[in-house]
Design a protein around this motif. Structure first.
Motif, PDB file in Angstrom:
ATOM      1  N   SER A  41      -9.855   4.031  35.317  1.00  0.00           N
ATOM      2  CA  SER A  41      -9.300   4.013  34.016  1.00  0.00           C
ATOM      3  C   SER A  41     -10.672   4.027  32.949  1.00  0.00           C
ATOM      4  CB  SER A  41      -8.601   2.794  33.684  1.00  0.00           C
ATOM      5  OG  SER A  41      -7.554   2.395  34.398  1.00  0.00           O
ATOM      6  N   TRP A  42     -10.344   4.594  31.722  1.00  0.00           N
ATOM      7  CA  TRP A  42     -11.202   4.504  30.635  1.00  0.00           C
ATOM      8  C   TRP A  42     -10.979   3.702  29.485  1.00  0.00           C
ATOM      9  CZ3 TRP A  42     -16.206   6.487  30.664  1.00  0.00           C
ATOM     10  CH2 TRP A  42     -16.344   7.677  31.661  1.00  0.00           C
ATOM     11  N   TYR A  43     -11.782   2.681  29.081  1.00  0.00           N
ATOM     12  CA  TYR A  43     -11.463   1.740  28.082  1.00  0.00           C
ATOM     13  C   TYR A  43     -12.556   2.238  26.896  1.00  0.00           C
ATOM     14  CZ  TYR A  43      -8.073  -0.843  30.413  1.00  0.00           C
ATOM     15  OH  TYR A  43      -6.809  -1.537  31.074  1.00  0.00           O
ATOM     16  N   ARG A  44     -12.381   1.652  25.538  1.00  0.00           N
ATOM     17  CA  ARG A  44     -13.392   1.691  24.652  1.00  0.00           C
ATOM     18  C   ARG A  44     -13.501   0.475  23.649  1.00  0.00           C
ATOM     19  NH1 ARG A  44     -10.600   6.661  21.055  1.00  0.00           N
ATOM     20  NH2 ARG A  44      -9.157   5.349  20.093  1.00  0.00           N
ATOM     21  N   GLN A  45     -14.598   0.264  23.258  1.00  0.00           N
ATOM     22  CA  GLN A  45     -14.565  -1.006  22.267  1.00  0.00           C
ATOM     23  C   GLN A  45     -15.297  -0.640  20.952  1.00  0.00           C
ATOM     24  OE1 GLN A  45     -16.086  -4.591  24.201  1.00  0.00           O
ATOM     25  NE2 GLN A  45     -15.160  -5.967  22.745  1.00  0.00           N
ATOM     26  N   LYS A  92     -12.642  12.249  16.463  1.00  0.00           N
ATOM     27  CA  LYS A  92     -12.662  11.851  15.173  1.00  0.00           C
ATOM     28  C   LYS A  92     -13.423  10.600  14.805  1.00  0.00           C
ATOM     29  CE  LYS A  92      -7.708  12.783  15.092  1.00  0.00           C
ATOM     30  NZ  LYS A  92      -6.260  12.374  15.218  1.00  0.00           N
ATOM     31  N   PRO A  93     -13.674  10.162  13.644  1.00  0.00           N
ATOM     32  CA  PRO A  93     -14.539   9.141  13.206  1.00  0.00           C
ATOM     33  C   PRO A  93     -14.067   7.775  14.033  1.00  0.00           C
ATOM     34  CG  PRO A  93     -14.565  10.378  11.534  1.00  0.00           C
ATOM     35  CD  PRO A  93     -13.578  10.965  12.125  1.00  0.00           C
ATOM     36  N   GLU A  94     -12.902   7.615  14.042  1.00  0.00           N
ATOM     37  CA  GLU A  94     -12.018   6.319  14.711  1.00  0.00           C
ATOM     38  C   GLU A  94     -12.389   6.376  16.260  1.00  0.00           C
ATOM     39  OE1 GLU A  94     -10.743   8.693  12.539  1.00  0.00           O
ATOM     40  OE2 GLU A  94      -8.687   9.120  12.844  1.00  0.00           O
ATOM     41  N   ASP A  95     -12.676   7.570  16.681  1.00  0.00           N
ATOM     42  CA  ASP A  95     -12.896   7.590  18.277  1.00  0.00           C
ATOM     43  C   ASP A  95     -14.387   6.618  18.504  1.00  0.00           C
ATOM     44  OD1 ASP A  95     -11.692  10.636  18.511  1.00  0.00           O
ATOM     45  OD2 ASP A  95     -10.867   8.695  18.982  1.00  0.00           O
ATOM     46  N   THR A  96     -15.188   6.515  17.495  1.00  0.00           N
ATOM     47  CA  THR A  96     -16.486   5.930  17.472  1.00  0.00           C
ATOM     48  C   THR A  96     -16.562   4.475  18.219  1.00  0.00           C
ATOM     49  OG1 THR A  96     -17.488   6.986  15.872  1.00  0.00           O
ATOM     50  CG2 THR A  96     -18.596   4.907  16.420  1.00  0.00           C
ATOM     51  N   SER A  97     -16.759   4.383  19.595  1.00  0.00           N
ATOM     52  CA  SER A  97     -16.757   3.113  20.333  1.00  0.00           C
ATOM     53  C   SER A  97     -17.904   3.336  21.544  1.00  0.00           C
ATOM     54  CB  SER A  97     -15.487   3.179  20.992  1.00  0.00           C
ATOM     55  OG  SER A  97     -14.523   2.728  20.057  1.00  0.00           O
ATOM     56  N   GLN A 130     -22.386   5.021  24.662  1.00  0.00           N
ATOM     57  CA  GLN A 130     -21.896   5.208  23.334  1.00  0.00           C
ATOM     58  C   GLN A 130     -21.607   6.278  22.798  1.00  0.00           C
ATOM     59  OE1 GLN A 130     -22.109   2.434  20.694  1.00  0.00           O
ATOM     60  NE2 GLN A 130     -21.010   3.986  19.529  1.00  0.00           N
ATOM     61  N   VAL A 131     -20.473   6.628  21.826  1.00  0.00           N
ATOM     62  CA  VAL A 131     -19.764   7.595  21.537  1.00  0.00           C
ATOM     63  C   VAL A 131     -19.766   7.418  19.949  1.00  0.00           C
ATOM     64  CG1 VAL A 131     -18.068   9.260  21.234  1.00  0.00           C
ATOM     65  CG2 VAL A 131     -18.599   8.435  23.378  1.00  0.00           C
TER      66      VAL A 131
END
Length: 116
Positions: A35-39, A87-92, A111-112
């Motif tokens: 899985s992939w998660y982001r924070q 999108k900017p909201e994908d920044t995590s 980091q993205v």
């Protein structure tokens, strides 16, 4: 021991693409769901995508459906996350995750940042 090492993050502009990789070792990769998660800063870690051991079954968070694709190469013990139309909201910080022997394992994250 189980190790997960992410790579491929970076700084991109909105609409661009990135491909993340997660190299796994220390367990029989082909048998396990990945899985992939982001924070994001100040937010809880959230689910992004998951792929079954056989690659036939994938699941995505609604926020990334149609833009992100998770895949795996069992021969290379690697799982990928292709991210398009960022999108900017994908920044995590993006994390790779697996569960083995009743334990949950995480990578160190990559980091993205999406910004114009």
């Amino acid at each position: 021991q189980v190790q997960l090492v992410e790579s491929g993050g970076g700084f991109v502009q909105p609409g661009e693409s990135l491909r993340l990789s997660c190299a796994a070792s220390g367990f029989t990769f082909s048998l396990y769901v990945m899985s992939w998660y982001r924070q994001a800063p100040g937010k809880e870690r959230e689910f992004v995508a998951t792929i079954a051991s056989s690659s036939r079954d994938t699941t995505y968070a609604e926020s990334v459906k149609g833009r992100f694709t998770i895949s795996r190469e069992n021969g290379k013990n690697t799982v990928y996350l292709q991210m398009n139309n960022l999108k900017p909201e994908d920044t995590s910080v993006y994390y790779c995750r697996t569960r083995s022997g009743g334990r949950t394992y995480w990578g160190q994250g990559t980091q993205v940042t999406v910004s114009s």
